[in-house]
Design a protein around this motif. Structure first.
Motif, PDB file in Angstrom:
ATOM      1  N   UNK A 182     -55.279   9.883  27.827  1.00 22.59           N
ATOM      2  CA  UNK A 182     -56.058   9.921  26.576  1.00 22.59           C
ATOM      3  C   UNK A 182     -55.544  10.180  25.294  1.00 22.59           C
ATOM      4  N   UNK A 183     -54.358  11.248  25.316  1.00 21.02           N
ATOM      5  CA  UNK A 183     -53.472  11.149  24.169  1.00 21.02           C
ATOM      6  C   UNK A 183     -52.874   9.829  23.709  1.00 21.02           C
ATOM      7  N   UNK A 184     -52.211   9.526  24.746  1.00 15.39           N
ATOM      8  CA  UNK A 184     -51.809   8.177  24.303  1.00 15.39           C
ATOM      9  C   UNK A 184     -52.411   7.111  23.654  1.00 15.39           C
ATOM     10  N   UNK A 185     -53.652   6.973  24.229  1.00 12.98           N
ATOM     11  CA  UNK A 185     -54.713   5.917  23.735  1.00 12.98           C
ATOM     12  C   UNK A 185     -55.059   6.384  22.274  1.00 12.98           C
ATOM     13  N   UNK A 186     -55.121   7.758  22.023  1.00  9.71           N
ATOM     14  CA  UNK A 186     -55.673   8.454  20.610  1.00  9.71           C
ATOM     15  C   UNK A 186     -54.351   7.967  19.726  1.00  9.71           C
ATOM     16  N   UNK A 187     -53.266   8.202  20.128  1.00 12.81           N
ATOM     17  CA  UNK A 187     -52.046   7.859  19.331  1.00 12.81           C
ATOM     18  C   UNK A 187     -51.898   6.425  19.011  1.00 12.81           C
ATOM     19  N   UNK A 188     -52.383   5.730  19.866  1.00 10.04           N
ATOM     20  CA  UNK A 188     -52.170   4.246  19.858  1.00 10.04           C
ATOM     21  C   UNK A 188     -53.054   3.628  18.609  1.00 10.04           C
ATOM     22  N   UNK A 189     -54.387   4.160  18.753  1.00  8.64           N
ATOM     23  CA  UNK A 189     -55.433   4.036  17.807  1.00  8.64           C
ATOM     24  C   UNK A 189     -55.004   4.299  16.654  1.00  8.64           C
ATOM     25  N   UNK A 190     -54.489   5.447  16.383  1.00 13.55           N
ATOM     26  CA  UNK A 190     -53.963   5.897  15.249  1.00 13.55           C
ATOM     27  C   UNK A 190     -52.674   5.481  14.528  1.00 13.55           C
TER      28      UNK A 190
END
Length: 130
Positions: A47-55
């Motif tokens: 989930x952290x990677x997903x949030x970073x990619x959204x960011x």
């Protein structure tokens, strides 16, 4: 107030430095996206990677818009100098105001991008705490 050719010419180095900064931001983001893409392929559920990619997606859009506003500022600066060369003081004064407005818009978008960047770093720090 009379505008001279040297007034808009003063913006050329400022806009050039701004683009250098924006290019560095873009290159850093491109490198980070490539790294995160590899991490995402290895662990698509993170989930952290997903949030970073959204960011990063939001930041890329902001960089596109701040570069666009900076380019408009640069174009208007050149148009302004041309108008001054033609002796069109009133139009040159108006265009110079637009040039400054786009320059300011570019800086404000940059400020927003920096805030999002700091949010991303805080997310990373939070992950390391756990």
């Amino acid at each position: 107030m009379e505008l001279t050719l040297t007034t808009p010419a003063l913006l050329f180095p400022a806009i050039s430095l701004l683009f250098l900064s924006y290019t560095n931001k873009f290159l850093a983001l491109a490198s980070l996206i490539r790294t995160l893409h590899g991490d995402y392929i290895k662990d698509p559920g993170n989930q952290v990677i997903k949030k970073q990619l959204e960011n990063l997606g939001r930041r890329m859009k902001l960089i596109k818009h701040m570069q666009g506003a900076g380019i408009m500022s640069f174009i208007l600066c050149v148009v302004d100098m041309f108008l001054l060369h033609l002796g069109q003081q009133w139009w040159a004064f108006l265009i110079f105001g637009l040039c400054l407005a786009f320059f300011l818009l570019s800086l404000l978008i940059c400020l927003t991008e920096i805030k999002i960047s700091v949010d991303a770093l805080e997310l990373q720090v939070e992950e390391m705490k756990h």
